[in-house]
Design a protein around this motif. Sequence first.
Motif, mmCIF file in Angstrom:
data_model
loop_
_atom_site.group_PDB
_atom_site.id
_atom_site.type_symbol
_atom_site.label_atom_id
_atom_site.label_comp_id
_atom_site.label_asym_id
_atom_site.label_seq_id
_atom_site.Cartn_x
_atom_site.Cartn_y
_atom_site.Cartn_z
ATOM 1 N N LEU A 179 42.353 28.265 36.612
ATOM 2 C CA LEU A 179 42.447 29.615 36.054
ATOM 3 C C LEU A 179 41.097 30.315 36.097
ATOM 4 C CD1 LEU A 179 44.164 31.747 34.558
ATOM 5 C CD2 LEU A 179 43.457 30.668 32.417
ATOM 6 N N LEU A 180 40.013 29.591 35.766
ATOM 7 C CA LEU A 180 38.668 30.178 35.827
ATOM 8 C C LEU A 180 38.304 30.554 37.256
ATOM 9 C CD1 LEU A 180 36.738 27.827 33.370
ATOM 10 C CD2 LEU A 180 37.561 30.149 32.945
ATOM 11 N N GLU A 181 38.699 29.707 38.196
ATOM 12 C CA GLU A 181 38.449 30.018 39.607
ATOM 13 C C GLU A 181 39.211 31.270 40.024
ATOM 14 O OE1 GLU A 181 39.267 28.038 44.022
ATOM 15 O OE2 GLU A 181 39.554 26.844 42.200
ATOM 16 N N TRP A 182 40.442 31.390 39.538
ATOM 17 C CA TRP A 182 41.260 32.572 39.852
ATOM 18 C C TRP A 182 40.623 33.842 39.290
ATOM 19 C CZ3 TRP A 182 44.013 35.678 36.295
ATOM 20 C CH2 TRP A 182 44.887 36.606 36.881
ATOM 21 N N VAL A 183 40.150 33.790 38.022
ATOM 22 C CA VAL A 183 39.508 34.960 37.405
ATOM 23 C C VAL A 183 38.250 35.336 38.180
ATOM 24 C CG1 VAL A 183 38.332 35.798 35.342
ATOM 25 C CG2 VAL A 183 40.459 34.500 35.121
ATOM 26 N N ARG A 184 37.454 34.346 38.532
ATOM 27 C CA ARG A 184 36.215 34.618 39.264
ATOM 28 C C ARG A 184 36.494 35.239 40.625
ATOM 29 N NH1 ARG A 184 32.001 29.968 41.508
ATOM 30 N NH2 ARG A 184 30.648 31.409 42.661
ATOM 31 N N PHE A 185 37.551 34.777 41.292
ATOM 32 C CA PHE A 185 37.833 35.247 42.647
ATOM 33 C C PHE A 185 38.387 36.663 42.650
ATOM 34 C CE2 PHE A 185 40.534 35.544 46.451
ATOM 35 C CZ PHE A 185 39.613 35.186 47.426
ATOM 36 N N MET A 218 29.327 36.676 32.516
ATOM 37 C CA MET A 218 29.370 35.269 32.924
ATOM 38 C C MET A 218 29.914 34.387 31.799
ATOM 39 S SD MET A 218 28.367 35.157 36.070
ATOM 40 C CE MET A 218 29.231 36.738 36.228
ATOM 41 N N ILE A 219 29.556 34.696 30.546
ATOM 42 C CA ILE A 219 30.096 33.937 29.416
ATOM 43 C C ILE A 219 31.601 34.122 29.329
ATOM 44 C CG2 ILE A 219 30.151 33.795 26.895
ATOM 45 C CD1 ILE A 219 27.683 32.531 27.992
ATOM 46 N N VAL A 220 32.053 35.358 29.497
ATOM 47 C CA VAL A 220 33.480 35.666 29.393
ATOM 48 C C VAL A 220 34.269 34.961 30.497
ATOM 49 C CG1 VAL A 220 35.162 37.536 29.639
ATOM 50 C CG2 VAL A 220 33.183 37.827 28.173
ATOM 51 N N GLN A 221 33.663 34.776 31.653
ATOM 52 C CA GLN A 221 34.345 34.078 32.745
ATOM 53 C C GLN A 221 34.179 32.558 32.651
ATOM 54 O OE1 GLN A 221 33.314 35.609 36.602
ATOM 55 N NE2 GLN A 221 34.497 37.490 36.314
ATOM 56 N N TRP A 316 42.814 43.138 29.994
ATOM 57 C CA TRP A 316 42.571 41.892 29.271
ATOM 58 C C TRP A 316 42.520 40.684 30.206
ATOM 59 C CZ3 TRP A 316 46.409 38.363 30.034
ATOM 60 C CH2 TRP A 316 47.659 38.846 30.415
ATOM 61 N N LEU A 317 42.948 40.873 31.463
ATOM 62 C CA LEU A 317 42.915 39.764 32.416
ATOM 63 C C LEU A 317 41.489 39.286 32.675
ATOM 64 C CD1 LEU A 317 45.499 41.258 34.921
ATOM 65 C CD2 LEU A 317 45.885 39.311 33.421
ATOM 66 N N TYR A 318 40.504 40.195 32.502
ATOM 67 C CA TYR A 318 39.116 39.813 32.735
ATOM 68 C C TYR A 318 38.649 38.760 31.734
ATOM 69 C CZ TYR A 318 38.547 43.795 35.907
ATOM 70 O OH TYR A 318 38.658 44.665 36.953
ATOM 71 N N ILE A 319 39.167 38.804 30.519
ATOM 72 C CA ILE A 319 38.666 37.904 29.470
ATOM 73 C C ILE A 319 39.613 36.738 29.219
ATOM 74 C CG2 ILE A 319 37.490 39.848 28.374
ATOM 75 C CD1 ILE A 319 39.664 39.747 26.188
ATOM 76 N N LEU A 320 40.721 36.648 29.972
ATOM 77 C CA LEU A 320 41.692 35.584 29.737
ATOM 78 C C LEU A 320 41.071 34.203 29.912
ATOM 79 C CD1 LEU A 320 44.581 34.583 29.235
ATOM 80 C CD2 LEU A 320 45.028 34.892 31.686
#
Length: 651
Positions: A179-185, A218-221, A316-320
């Motif tokens: 999920l973190l990889e998905w948000v970052r990408f 970066m913290i949020v991701q 809100w998807l940015y902070i999920l």
Amino acid sequence: MNISSFSQNPADASENETINRAKTFVLPGKCFERRAACTWRRGNKFSIFSRSQTTSKSAPATSDDRILNIRQDILLFHPILRKLVNESNGTFLSLQKAAEANKNLDNHVEFLKHSRQYRSIIRVCIENLQEAASKESDGIEKNNLLTCITIFYSIECVWHLCEILYVDNVPGDYVLPFLLEWVRFHFPCHEQMATQLLDACERGSEEHPEYWDTVIGMIVQGRVDVARALLKLHSATDTTEFKLVDNSLKSMPIYSVYGGLSTGEFTITWKHWQAECRSKLSSRSVTSQPHLELIMRLVTGDYSAFESILSKYDSWLYILGGWTVFTMPWAKRHELRAAAAACAGMRGAGRSALHDLLRPAVEGELHQVIHEIQQISDNGWFATHLTDILVHCGKLKILDKHQTDVTGRLRDSLILEYGSLMMEHGSLWPVGLSYLCACAPEGPARAELLLARLPARTDTRALRVAAEAQKYGLHNVVRSICLCVGARHLSGGRLGAALAWGMRGRDPALCARAADAALRAYTAQGTLPARDLLPAAGTGLLLHHRALLLGKYCDFHRLYKDREFRKAAKLLISLLTSKIAPDYFWETLLLDTLPLLESDEPVFSSADTFEIMVCLELRAGSLAGERAELLRLACARNLARSLLHDVKDDE
């Protein structure tokens, strides 16, 4: 079966909107002011015309009546997107083979491979669209390309998330790293700035206006290591406050399926770490640095802290990912529902079309996901292929109001609709045919109807259609095409081509008509059509005795030309005695015996000569007068020579 409504032209969607709107057509001309009528045509086309109450046979030539043809603008027919259609078709067919070959096995590795192939195809398509948009000077076309980029970016984003949650077999069902990889990408809002600051590696980077936003981003991701590296670029990095925060971030426990700790043991460690962070906040050790205080509040999972920064992001998807990391780092797939609900419920949470697609996916409501993606103006490409792979993975189950599983019917209906759409295009119809034939029994039946309507104005096009139909076992279509093309050649006097199409379509009637016309043409003009075709016709000559007669007669001419007179004579006798020749052709066959009867060496035996004489007498009406007398005289002379030859052989 369609969960959604009919989709509208994507060109009317704005750049940030993927959902279609209704479109109003203003009918031109006064002819439509009287009585307008509408009728459907093939595919997504219809015609509007004026319907008068009375019909006049002597209507003036200056009548303003007209027919207005309206068709749906198909996004996938754009030249750039045709590559997407063709390449995804290959992946679709490969997926069907893989699913069929391993029907009773867990084949998630193959499904994951095909899912990534689909995403790779989408990414290449987006790159091609971006390249075309950068070169486009026309405003309208450029806006259309940008709209396509938005649509397919959203498609790839949703597909990637569904791949993580439903296609990939994640160890321990622990999806947070993915999920973190998905948000970052997909939401790299601060990625570029973080790279620039770290590459510069200068103390005092806090002077940059985006420094703190980047650190917080970066913290949020959940990228704590990058945030620590950025904090070390601050001019006050050696102060107590910065060291305290850095130590807290450094000591943050990271959950791993292979870490040797159970979920319960890790939970105890995690809560102990967060308790230490809260005690540092309570001691007001970082109050002098508001940004550091905000970081400590974020890592302790403070709801109000996340709510305070949400206004900086579009959704809100940015902070999920960050919310999940700092509140439930051990979260499994089914626990993401609570995280999504918490983020979406924050004050100031933005809502977009992409939000409507992603939230049901996170919450496990796949039926709602399918409903939402059917609203995307991509003409069903996404809904068809995602539904297909989810069904094969066994993750999709949709019940109707009677609690009946309609998942298979939904998949088939989407594939059939998509395949029928592709059949409307002049060069993409083979793609549509492959989709239709993947859904038996309705698909092949629909394919037969649509293939029969494809225009085959040239032999090349007809051969292509017939070959594709033959590949999928649609023999009725092959016969229909061959009959139509053969009849067209027959009416145009191209008898050899007509006979070839009749044999290709295994149609006895057409073969008989073409062969009969060829025989009549020979009796009238003395030339044989299709002489080069018939030696290679093989079993096609057996379709009808007329075709067989024509083929054997061509063989007779070939043997005669090669001076193989005995073989030619034997073949000619077999044609006479088989009695398959029509009445009008008997004269030709009988006269063909004459030069062989007069040859230097006898090629007809006495028995063969008697057969010729019998045929001559029985078919007296076919050959009369001087030619009949010449043939009788030739038979008599050949009979005498053949008898003498037989006597010599006996001696």
